[in-house]
Design a protein around this motif. Structure first.
Motif, mmCIF file in Angstrom:
data_model
loop_
_atom_site.group_PDB
_atom_site.id
_atom_site.type_symbol
_atom_site.label_atom_id
_atom_site.label_comp_id
_atom_site.label_asym_id
_atom_site.label_seq_id
_atom_site.Cartn_x
_atom_site.Cartn_y
_atom_site.Cartn_z
ATOM 1 N N ALA A 22 -54.235 42.879 -34.025
ATOM 2 C CA ALA A 22 -55.335 41.937 -33.846
ATOM 3 C C ALA A 22 -55.697 41.792 -32.367
ATOM 4 O O ALA A 22 -56.889 41.748 -32.015
ATOM 5 C CB ALA A 22 -54.963 40.578 -34.436
ATOM 6 N N MET A 23 -54.707 41.736 -31.512
ATOM 7 C CA MET A 23 -54.951 41.607 -30.070
ATOM 8 C C MET A 23 -55.677 42.841 -29.551
ATOM 9 O O MET A 23 -56.643 42.724 -28.795
ATOM 10 C CB MET A 23 -53.633 41.415 -29.322
ATOM 11 N N ARG A 24 -55.235 44.001 -29.972
ATOM 12 C CA ARG A 24 -55.902 45.238 -29.540
ATOM 13 C C ARG A 24 -57.324 45.316 -30.085
ATOM 14 O O ARG A 24 -58.236 45.729 -29.379
ATOM 15 C CB ARG A 24 -55.106 46.466 -29.980
ATOM 16 N N GLY A 25 -57.509 44.907 -31.337
ATOM 17 C CA GLY A 25 -58.832 44.951 -31.934
ATOM 18 C C GLY A 25 -59.804 43.968 -31.291
ATOM 19 O O GLY A 25 -60.967 44.291 -31.056
ATOM 20 N N SER A 26 -59.335 42.771 -30.992
ATOM 21 C CA SER A 26 -60.203 41.732 -30.439
ATOM 22 C C SER A 26 -60.429 41.865 -28.945
ATOM 23 O O SER A 26 -61.513 41.565 -28.447
ATOM 24 C CB SER A 26 -59.598 40.352 -30.700
ATOM 25 N N HIS A 27 -59.388 42.267 -28.235
ATOM 26 C CA HIS A 27 -59.449 42.225 -26.773
ATOM 27 C C HIS A 27 -59.195 43.559 -26.092
ATOM 28 O O HIS A 27 -59.325 43.670 -24.880
ATOM 29 C CB HIS A 27 -58.465 41.181 -26.246
ATOM 30 N N GLY A 28 -58.782 44.561 -26.852
ATOM 31 C CA GLY A 28 -58.579 45.887 -26.289
ATOM 32 C C GLY A 28 -57.303 46.047 -25.470
ATOM 33 O O GLY A 28 -57.148 47.031 -24.759
ATOM 34 N N GLY A 30 -52.804 45.198 -25.549
ATOM 35 C CA GLY A 30 -51.649 44.787 -26.331
ATOM 36 C C GLY A 30 -50.964 43.589 -25.694
ATOM 37 O O GLY A 30 -51.285 43.181 -24.580
ATOM 38 N N TYR A 31 -50.000 43.030 -26.421
ATOM 39 C CA TYR A 31 -49.296 41.859 -25.911
ATOM 40 C C TYR A 31 -48.490 42.156 -24.655
ATOM 41 O O TYR A 31 -48.368 41.309 -23.786
ATOM 42 C CB TYR A 31 -48.381 41.261 -26.977
ATOM 43 N N ALA A 32 -47.950 43.356 -24.553
ATOM 44 C CA ALA A 32 -47.169 43.687 -23.352
ATOM 45 C C ALA A 32 -48.046 43.581 -22.108
ATOM 46 O O ALA A 32 -47.654 42.970 -21.108
ATOM 47 C CB ALA A 32 -46.572 45.078 -23.475
ATOM 48 N N MET A 33 -49.237 44.153 -22.180
ATOM 49 C CA MET A 33 -50.171 44.082 -21.047
ATOM 50 C C MET A 33 -50.603 42.636 -20.817
ATOM 51 O O MET A 33 -50.706 42.177 -19.692
ATOM 52 C CB MET A 33 -51.388 44.968 -21.310
ATOM 53 N N TYR A 34 -50.873 41.913 -21.912
ATOM 54 C CA TYR A 34 -51.274 40.512 -21.838
ATOM 55 C C TYR A 34 -50.204 39.692 -21.108
ATOM 56 O O TYR A 34 -50.522 38.841 -20.295
ATOM 57 C CB TYR A 34 -51.499 39.983 -23.254
ATOM 58 N N CYS A 35 -48.953 39.972 -21.408
ATOM 59 C CA CYS A 35 -47.851 39.219 -20.796
ATOM 60 C C CYS A 35 -47.641 39.581 -19.323
ATOM 61 O O CYS A 35 -47.269 38.740 -18.524
ATOM 62 C CB CYS A 35 -46.556 39.479 -21.554
ATOM 63 N N GLN A 36 -47.872 40.832 -18.979
ATOM 64 C CA GLN A 36 -47.532 41.312 -17.646
ATOM 65 C C GLN A 36 -48.630 41.111 -16.613
ATOM 66 O O GLN A 36 -48.338 40.941 -15.432
ATOM 67 C CB GLN A 36 -47.199 42.801 -17.703
ATOM 68 N N HIS A 38 -51.680 39.050 -15.078
ATOM 69 C CA HIS A 38 -52.351 37.751 -15.031
ATOM 70 C C HIS A 38 -53.862 37.893 -15.189
ATOM 71 O O HIS A 38 -54.486 37.112 -15.921
ATOM 72 C CB HIS A 38 -52.031 37.030 -13.716
ATOM 73 N N ASP A 39 -54.457 38.879 -14.554
ATOM 74 C CA ASP A 39 -55.914 39.042 -14.651
ATOM 75 C C ASP A 39 -56.344 39.384 -16.071
ATOM 76 O O ASP A 39 -57.375 38.902 -16.552
ATOM 77 C CB ASP A 39 -56.428 40.075 -13.652
ATOM 78 N N VAL A 40 -55.547 40.168 -16.782
ATOM 79 C CA VAL A 40 -55.846 40.494 -18.182
ATOM 80 C C VAL A 40 -55.729 39.233 -19.029
ATOM 81 O O VAL A 40 -56.593 38.950 -19.867
ATOM 82 C CB VAL A 40 -54.898 41.593 -18.711
ATOM 83 N N GLU A 45 -58.181 34.862 -22.165
ATOM 84 C CA GLU A 45 -58.279 33.424 -22.406
ATOM 85 C C GLU A 45 -59.694 32.900 -22.146
ATOM 86 O O GLU A 45 -60.163 32.015 -22.862
ATOM 87 C CB GLU A 45 -57.251 32.664 -21.573
ATOM 88 N N LYS A 46 -60.396 33.452 -21.178
ATOM 89 C CA LYS A 46 -61.789 33.046 -20.944
ATOM 90 C C LYS A 46 -62.663 33.458 -22.123
ATOM 91 O O LYS A 46 -63.543 32.709 -22.542
ATOM 92 C CB LYS A 46 -62.314 33.652 -19.645
ATOM 93 N N LYS A 47 -62.419 34.650 -22.661
ATOM 94 C CA LYS A 47 -63.175 35.104 -23.826
ATOM 95 C C LYS A 47 -62.884 34.211 -25.025
ATOM 96 O O LYS A 47 -63.797 33.816 -25.754
ATOM 97 C CB LYS A 47 -62.822 36.560 -24.150
ATOM 98 N N ARG A 48 -61.621 33.865 -25.230
ATOM 99 C CA ARG A 48 -61.249 32.975 -26.333
ATOM 100 C C ARG A 48 -61.919 31.615 -26.181
ATOM 101 O O ARG A 48 -62.411 31.051 -27.152
ATOM 102 C CB ARG A 48 -59.733 32.788 -26.382
ATOM 103 N N GLN A 49 -61.934 31.090 -24.970
ATOM 104 C CA GLN A 49 -62.561 29.791 -24.713
ATOM 105 C C GLN A 49 -64.058 29.856 -25.005
ATOM 106 O O GLN A 49 -64.614 28.949 -25.631
ATOM 107 C CB GLN A 49 -62.326 29.351 -23.272
#
Length: 68
Positions: A22-28, A30-36, A38-40, A45-49
């Motif tokens: 779902a993360m890859r589909g919605s935001h392109g 993965g969670y590993a990149m999301y966690c590591q 900050h700019d990603v 989070e701005k897109k989600r908001q």
């Protein structure tokens, strides 16, 4: 810790393969990149908001039409 490196706020998240898809589909990303990265994380989070705010405006508009 390596000399000269500083790690700030690294997230420790538990997630499933469905959440990863779902993360890859919605935001392109993965969670590993999301966690590591900050700019990603901030971009996601701005897109989600923005999506949340849009849904709230749509709901308010729908309710206004329903009650008028």
């Amino acid at each position: 810790m390596s000399k000269g490196l500083v790690f700030i706020n690294q997230l420790q998240l538990n997630y499933t393969s469905d959440m990863e898809k779902a993360m890859r589909g919605s935001h392109g990303v993965g969670y590993a990149m999301y966690c590591q990265k900050h700019d990603v994380r901030m971009k996601v989070e701005k897109k989600r908001q923005a999506e949340y705010m849009q849904s709230q405006r749509m709901l308010a508009n729908f309710e206004r039409k329903l009650h008028s």
